[in-house]
Motif scaffolding. Structure first.
Motif, PDB file in Angstrom:
ATOM      1  N   HIS A  76      11.479  11.120 -26.389  1.00  0.00           N
ATOM      2  CA  HIS A  76      11.865   9.907 -25.698  1.00  0.00           C
ATOM      3  C   HIS A  76      12.656   9.672 -24.291  1.00  0.00           C
ATOM      4  CE1 HIS A  76      12.068   9.399 -30.375  1.00  0.00           C
ATOM      5  NE2 HIS A  76      10.794   8.418 -29.947  1.00  0.00           N
ATOM      6  N   GLU A 104      15.852   4.251 -31.413  1.00  0.00           N
ATOM      7  CA  GLU A 104      16.209   4.478 -32.868  1.00  0.00           C
ATOM      8  C   GLU A 104      16.288   5.419 -33.500  1.00  0.00           C
ATOM      9  OE1 GLU A 104      10.802   6.179 -34.722  1.00  0.00           O
ATOM     10  OE2 GLU A 104      11.942   4.840 -32.979  1.00  0.00           O
ATOM     11  N   CYS A 105      16.865   6.790 -33.168  1.00  0.00           N
ATOM     12  CA  CYS A 105      17.473   8.435 -32.877  1.00  0.00           C
ATOM     13  C   CYS A 105      18.700   8.254 -33.922  1.00  0.00           C
ATOM     14  CB  CYS A 105      16.818   9.082 -31.581  1.00  0.00           C
ATOM     15  SG  CYS A 105      15.376   9.248 -31.971  1.00  0.00           S
ATOM     16  N   ASN A 106      19.022   7.303 -33.181  1.00  0.00           N
ATOM     17  CA  ASN A 106      20.345   7.429 -33.275  1.00  0.00           C
ATOM     18  C   ASN A 106      20.935   5.993 -34.848  1.00  0.00           C
ATOM     19  OD1 ASN A 106      23.891   7.141 -32.858  1.00  0.00           O
ATOM     20  ND2 ASN A 106      23.574   4.937 -32.739  1.00  0.00           N
ATOM     21  N   ILE A 141      18.152  16.378 -34.093  1.00  0.00           N
ATOM     22  CA  ILE A 141      17.513  14.744 -33.473  1.00  0.00           C
ATOM     23  C   ILE A 141      17.631  14.250 -32.102  1.00  0.00           C
ATOM     24  CG2 ILE A 141      18.096  12.611 -33.821  1.00  0.00           C
ATOM     25  CD1 ILE A 141      18.615  12.413 -37.343  1.00  0.00           C
ATOM     26  N   TYR A 156      15.269  16.443 -30.470  1.00  0.00           N
ATOM     27  CA  TYR A 156      13.251  15.208 -30.278  1.00  0.00           C
ATOM     28  C   TYR A 156      13.920  14.349 -29.813  1.00  0.00           C
ATOM     29  CZ  TYR A 156      10.514  11.839 -32.504  1.00  0.00           C
ATOM     30  OH  TYR A 156       9.344  11.017 -32.715  1.00  0.00           O
ATOM     31  N   CYS A 157      14.798  13.306 -29.293  1.00  0.00           N
ATOM     32  CA  CYS A 157      15.008  12.462 -29.008  1.00  0.00           C
ATOM     33  C   CYS A 157      14.708  12.843 -27.548  1.00  0.00           C
ATOM     34  CB  CYS A 157      16.523  11.916 -29.152  1.00  0.00           C
ATOM     35  SG  CYS A 157      16.848  10.307 -28.067  1.00  0.00           S
ATOM     36  N   VAL A 187      10.495  14.600 -37.100  1.00  0.00           N
ATOM     37  CA  VAL A 187      11.838  15.008 -36.102  1.00  0.00           C
ATOM     38  C   VAL A 187      11.763  16.944 -36.632  1.00  0.00           C
ATOM     39  CG1 VAL A 187      14.158  14.840 -35.526  1.00  0.00           C
ATOM     40  CG2 VAL A 187      12.877  13.133 -35.935  1.00  0.00           C
ATOM     41  N   LYS A 210      10.444   9.774 -41.081  1.00  0.00           N
ATOM     42  CA  LYS A 210      11.061   9.814 -39.326  1.00  0.00           C
ATOM     43  C   LYS A 210      11.417  11.361 -39.156  1.00  0.00           C
ATOM     44  CE  LYS A 210      11.447   5.235 -38.617  1.00  0.00           C
ATOM     45  NZ  LYS A 210      12.586   4.456 -38.711  1.00  0.00           N
ATOM     46  N   LYS A 213      20.129   9.156 -37.003  1.00  0.00           N
ATOM     47  CA  LYS A 213      21.206  10.388 -37.275  1.00  0.00           C
ATOM     48  C   LYS A 213      21.819   8.841 -38.258  1.00  0.00           C
ATOM     49  CE  LYS A 213      24.957  12.287 -34.668  1.00  0.00           C
ATOM     50  NZ  LYS A 213      25.448  12.606 -33.473  1.00  0.00           N
ATOM     51  N   LEU A 223      21.558   9.223 -26.883  1.00  0.00           N
ATOM     52  CA  LEU A 223      20.177   9.076 -27.726  1.00  0.00           C
ATOM     53  C   LEU A 223      19.457   7.581 -27.907  1.00  0.00           C
ATOM     54  CD1 LEU A 223      21.254  10.051 -31.383  1.00  0.00           C
ATOM     55  CD2 LEU A 223      19.983  11.180 -29.844  1.00  0.00           C
TER      56      LEU A 223
END
Length: 110
Positions: free
Chosen positions: A29, A39-41, A21, A24-25, A82, A78, A44, A36
């Protein structure tokens, strides 16, 4: 009864999904390493919570091979996105985690 899994296998899974994650972020992003976006946080935290309460505990396969997917549909989409992005890049950024993950997928091959 809710399990509280914190054995070595679950902890490695948590480390792997957290790294994926994060990668990816960082790449998608454009967030700095170890930071993060919201959204990613959120993804996670959800993933870590699902691992902590996984019904299979230390006998857990990788999520890809799991007979019972425990993610809600929106989170499932999602995390697949990822993993498709981060999975191939793991060999470059964290080869140990990548090899462990690949080995585990082969080990639980159906």
């Amino acid at each position: 009864m809710v399990k509280n899994n914190n054995g070595p296998i679950i902890e490695r899974e948590k480390k792997t999904v957290s790294f994926m994650i994060g990668l990816y972020c960082q790449k998608k992003h454009h967030h700095p390493k170890n930071k993060l976006c919201n959204e990613c946080n959120e993804l996670k935290q959800y993933a870590l919570q699902r691992l902590t309460t996984c019904r299979f505990g230390e006998q857990k396969t990788t999520c890809e091979k799991c007979p019972k997917h425990c993610y809600r549909k929106d989170y499932q989409q999602k995390i697949k996105h990822v993993m498709r992005f981060s999975g191939p890049r793991m060999l470059l950024y964290h080869p140990i985690l990548a090899i462990n993950h690949l080995y585990k997928n082969l080990k639980y091959r159906n």
